[in-house]
Design a protein around this motif. Structure first.
Motif, mmCIF file in Angstrom:
data_model
loop_
_atom_site.group_PDB
_atom_site.id
_atom_site.type_symbol
_atom_site.label_atom_id
_atom_site.label_comp_id
_atom_site.label_asym_id
_atom_site.label_seq_id
_atom_site.Cartn_x
_atom_site.Cartn_y
_atom_site.Cartn_z
ATOM 1 N N LEU A 285 0.821 -1.206 0.000
ATOM 2 C CA LEU A 285 0.000 0.000 0.000
ATOM 3 C C LEU A 285 0.858 1.261 0.000
ATOM 4 N N LYS A 286 0.311 2.314 -0.621
ATOM 5 C CA LYS A 286 0.954 3.621 -0.601
ATOM 6 C C LYS A 286 -0.058 4.670 -0.179
ATOM 7 N N VAL A 287 0.391 5.660 0.563
ATOM 8 C CA VAL A 287 -0.507 6.694 1.076
ATOM 9 C C VAL A 287 -0.730 7.784 0.031
ATOM 10 N N ASP A 288 -2.010 8.158 -0.148
ATOM 11 C CA ASP A 288 -2.389 9.313 -0.965
ATOM 12 C C ASP A 288 -3.622 9.923 -0.311
ATOM 13 N N VAL A 289 -3.429 11.028 0.400
ATOM 14 C CA VAL A 289 -4.531 11.600 1.175
ATOM 15 C C VAL A 289 -5.454 12.455 0.317
ATOM 16 N N HIS A 290 -5.088 12.709 -0.947
ATOM 17 C CA HIS A 290 -5.899 13.573 -1.807
ATOM 18 C C HIS A 290 -6.812 12.783 -2.754
ATOM 19 N N GLN A 291 -6.260 11.839 -3.491
ATOM 20 C CA GLN A 291 -7.056 11.037 -4.424
ATOM 21 C C GLN A 291 -6.686 9.557 -4.305
ATOM 22 N N PRO A 292 -6.993 8.955 -3.171
ATOM 23 C CA PRO A 292 -6.630 7.544 -2.978
ATOM 24 C C PRO A 292 -7.526 6.615 -3.784
ATOM 25 N N GLU A 293 -6.993 5.483 -4.179
ATOM 26 C CA GLU A 293 -7.807 4.463 -4.844
ATOM 27 C C GLU A 293 -8.700 3.739 -3.841
ATOM 28 N N LEU A 294 -8.300 3.724 -2.596
ATOM 29 C CA LEU A 294 -9.047 3.029 -1.542
ATOM 30 C C LEU A 294 -9.082 3.914 -0.302
ATOM 31 N N GLU A 295 -10.265 4.044 0.268
ATOM 32 C CA GLU A 295 -10.427 4.847 1.481
ATOM 33 C C GLU A 295 -10.994 3.969 2.584
ATOM 34 N N LEU A 296 -10.196 3.747 3.602
ATOM 35 C CA LEU A 296 -10.630 2.931 4.732
ATOM 36 C C LEU A 296 -11.421 3.806 5.700
ATOM 37 N N LYS A 297 -12.713 3.501 5.817
ATOM 38 C CA LYS A 297 -13.593 4.269 6.697
ATOM 39 C C LYS A 297 -13.585 3.660 8.094
ATOM 40 N N VAL A 298 -13.477 4.521 9.100
ATOM 41 C CA VAL A 298 -13.499 4.089 10.500
ATOM 42 C C VAL A 298 -14.547 4.935 11.223
ATOM 43 N N GLU A 299 -15.717 4.353 11.509
ATOM 44 C CA GLU A 299 -16.781 5.063 12.222
ATOM 45 C C GLU A 299 -16.785 4.605 13.676
ATOM 46 N N ILE A 300 -16.411 5.493 14.556
ATOM 47 C CA ILE A 300 -16.275 5.138 15.973
ATOM 48 C C ILE A 300 -17.548 5.523 16.704
ATOM 49 N N ARG A 301 -18.249 4.528 17.212
ATOM 50 C CA ARG A 301 -19.471 4.735 17.972
ATOM 51 C C ARG A 301 -19.269 4.203 19.391
ATOM 52 N N GLN A 302 -20.222 4.493 20.255
ATOM 53 C CA GLN A 302 -20.033 4.133 21.655
ATOM 54 C C GLN A 302 -19.972 2.628 21.863
ATOM 55 N N ASN A 303 -20.847 1.896 21.212
ATOM 56 C CA ASN A 303 -20.921 0.456 21.452
ATOM 57 C C ASN A 303 -20.088 -0.365 20.473
ATOM 58 N N GLU A 304 -19.777 0.193 19.321
ATOM 59 C CA GLU A 304 -19.029 -0.548 18.314
ATOM 60 C C GLU A 304 -18.454 0.411 17.293
ATOM 61 N N THR A 305 -17.464 -0.065 16.564
ATOM 62 C CA THR A 305 -16.848 0.723 15.493
ATOM 63 C C THR A 305 -17.004 -0.016 14.175
ATOM 64 N N TYR A 306 -17.370 0.720 13.134
ATOM 65 C CA TYR A 306 -17.540 0.144 11.804
ATOM 66 C C TYR A 306 -16.287 0.389 10.970
ATOM 67 N N LEU A 307 -15.820 -0.677 10.311
ATOM 68 C CA LEU A 307 -14.681 -0.591 9.405
ATOM 69 C C LEU A 307 -15.132 -1.070 8.027
ATOM 70 N N TYR A 308 -14.881 -0.267 7.004
ATOM 71 C CA TYR A 308 -15.237 -0.674 5.638
ATOM 72 C C TYR A 308 -14.476 0.186 4.637
ATOM 73 N N TYR A 309 -14.386 -0.309 3.413
ATOM 74 C CA TYR A 309 -13.665 0.440 2.383
ATOM 75 C C TYR A 309 -14.358 0.400 1.023
ATOM 76 N N GLU A 310 -15.263 -0.520 0.814
ATOM 77 C CA GLU A 310 -15.898 -0.669 -0.487
ATOM 78 C C GLU A 310 -17.330 -0.165 -0.431
ATOM 79 N N ILE A 311 -17.682 0.747 -1.333
ATOM 80 C CA ILE A 311 -19.039 1.267 -1.422
ATOM 81 C C ILE A 311 -19.665 0.748 -2.710
ATOM 82 N N ILE A 312 -20.738 -0.017 -2.574
ATOM 83 C CA ILE A 312 -21.405 -0.666 -3.701
ATOM 84 C C ILE A 312 -22.635 0.148 -4.079
ATOM 85 N N GLU A 313 -22.755 0.458 -5.351
ATOM 86 C CA GLU A 313 -23.882 1.269 -5.816
ATOM 87 C C GLU A 313 -25.190 0.507 -5.679
ATOM 88 N N GLY A 314 -26.210 1.177 -5.137
ATOM 89 C CA GLY A 314 -27.530 0.586 -5.001
ATOM 90 C C GLY A 314 -28.433 0.969 -6.165
#
Length: 411
Positions: free
Chosen positions: A141-170
């Motif tokens: 992996l290589k870091v690109d904070v402006h136009q990355p090919e992959l963005e790892l999302k980290v949603e921190i909530r009180q009871n649990e944290t969500y980790l995901y990177y792929e967004i599928i079109e509905g």
């Protein structure tokens, strides 16, 4: 393959509906719950602006395929849940990225969101705290904070944290049935199934009407249309198909000695029949696959004369759409390969060499009035219409007038 335990679904145009938003969300929720019946462990819950499906051991890809076609959902994400502790978040992020089996040189960044404000590290701190061990574990992996090919999302909530990177079109649009019901004139061609899908995407519940002409058309032509309706049922969960006998009407119209107008007569008769079925089904409009100028019956003068056969609104989702775009959409929704099968329907019968593109309404109406049996045959066709209830991956049910099942078979 990463170990996913949650699917996140985001709304699209529902979010613009103001006071009606809650009603739209309830319809979408009910549709999803019906699709999850074959995955009984999965449970759905609502958060503001999205739904969360907890898989509870159900296979992630199977559930994803079941719900990705639900109208009203703009995007879906397969999510890994971890405890809202720094060590758990880092370990989960590393597992997720390692399981993704990414190509060498893929650029990425971490995008952390601290929904739970009591978490001891800020979003910016989490970006750094998570990205470093991920880079150490995934050396390609290589870091690109402006136009990355992959963005790892980290949603921190009180009871649990969500980790995901792929967004599928509905599927987008509005939840099925929130804008009423209409009848779709479903032929065996490319256009009408796409028109039906487009109508459903705008929140219409549809019932399909197909006209057959035995013995001029084969049984396989009918089965082709049933198969097309079954593809559409993947998006609706259930769909009714009304099979209308049209042979005697076509034979009568062919005897009118108005060869160039035969297509106009047939289309008008179809609309009159569909209007009666619509009244019985409480449908408020008729949907067609017309595309302006594509064939003789779809010129503006022809559509004007044909449309005057009914007072119901005629919805033409494809009227300004290029044929290549219609074909591309048919391939995307899964109807194209069925539509091009060489089984002729009644619309291909009695077609003149030079059909009129500018019919005269007075001549059309005068000729129809001279065919004394036409009204009787139209009423008879409505009475003899057979209705099939189609659900995805289930038996097809043929129903009598009271919608009681009298026969079941597989296709």
């Amino acid at each position: 393959m990463p170990s996913y335990d949650t699917i996140l679904l985001r709304f699209g145009e529902i979010t613009t509906k103001g006071k009606n938003r809650n009603r739209f969300e309830k319809v979408a929720m009910a549709h999803i719950r019906s699709l999850l019946l074959v995955h009984p462990k999965a449970a759905i819950r609502k958060e503001y602006g999205r739904f969360i499906i907890d898989l509870n051991g159900e296979p992630a890809q199977d559930v994803l395929q079941a719900v990705k076609h639900v109208f009203g959902i703009s995007s879906l994400c397969l999510v890994m849940k971890v405890q809202s502790q720094l060590e758990s978040i880092i370990a989960g992020a590393v597992d997720l990225m390692q399981g993704a089996k990414l190509k060498e040189g893929v650029t990425f960044k971490v995008n952390a969101q601290r929904v739970w404000k009591q978490f001891p590290h800020s979003s910016l701190e989490m970006n750094k705290l998570v990205s470093k061990p991920v880079l150490q574990a995934c050396t390609g992996l290589k870091v690109d904070v402006h136009q990355p090919e992959l963005e790892l999302k980290v949603e921190i909530r009180q009871n649990e944290t969500y980790l995901y990177y792929e967004i599928i079109e509905g599927a987008g649009g509005y939840p099925l049935g929130t804008n009423g019901k209409a009848l779709l004139l479903l032929s065996g061609g490319i256009d009408s199934p796409v028109a039906g899908w487009s109508a459903m995407r705008r929140g219409l519940e549809i019932e399909c009407v197909h006209f057959h002409s035995y013995p001029f058309t084969s049984k396989r032509a009918e089965e082709k249309v049933i198969d097309l309706a079954k593809v559409l049922s993947r998006y609706s969960g259930k769909i009714k198909l009304h099979l209308v006998p049209f042979t005697e009407i076509q034979t009568l119209l062919a005897s009118s000695n108005q060869e160039k107008l035969i297509i106009t007569f047939m289309r008008r008769a179809m609309l009159r029949i569909a209007a009666q079925i619509a009244e019985e089904s409480s449908a408020l409009a008729i949907v067609t696959g017309d595309s302006l100028g594509q064939v003789a019956s779809q010129t503006l003068p022809s559509m004007n004369v044909i449309g005057k056969a009914t007072t119901l609104p005629l919805l033409r989702p494809l009227v300004m759409t290029d044929k290549n775009d219609i074909i591309a959409q048919a391939k995307a929704i899964g109807t194209y390969d069925l539509s091009i099968l060489p089984y002729e329907d009644c619309c291909t019968l009695f077609v003149p060499k030079s059909p009129t593109t500018n019919p005269n309404l007075k001549i059309v109406e005068r000729t129809e009035a001279s065919l004394s049996q036409l009204d009787e045959l139209i009423a008879q066709a409505v009475q003899q219409t057979e209705t099939i209830i189609i659900e995805p991956n289930q038996e097809i049910k043929r129903a009598d007038e009271g919608m009681n099942v009298i026969e079941e078979r597989w296709f």
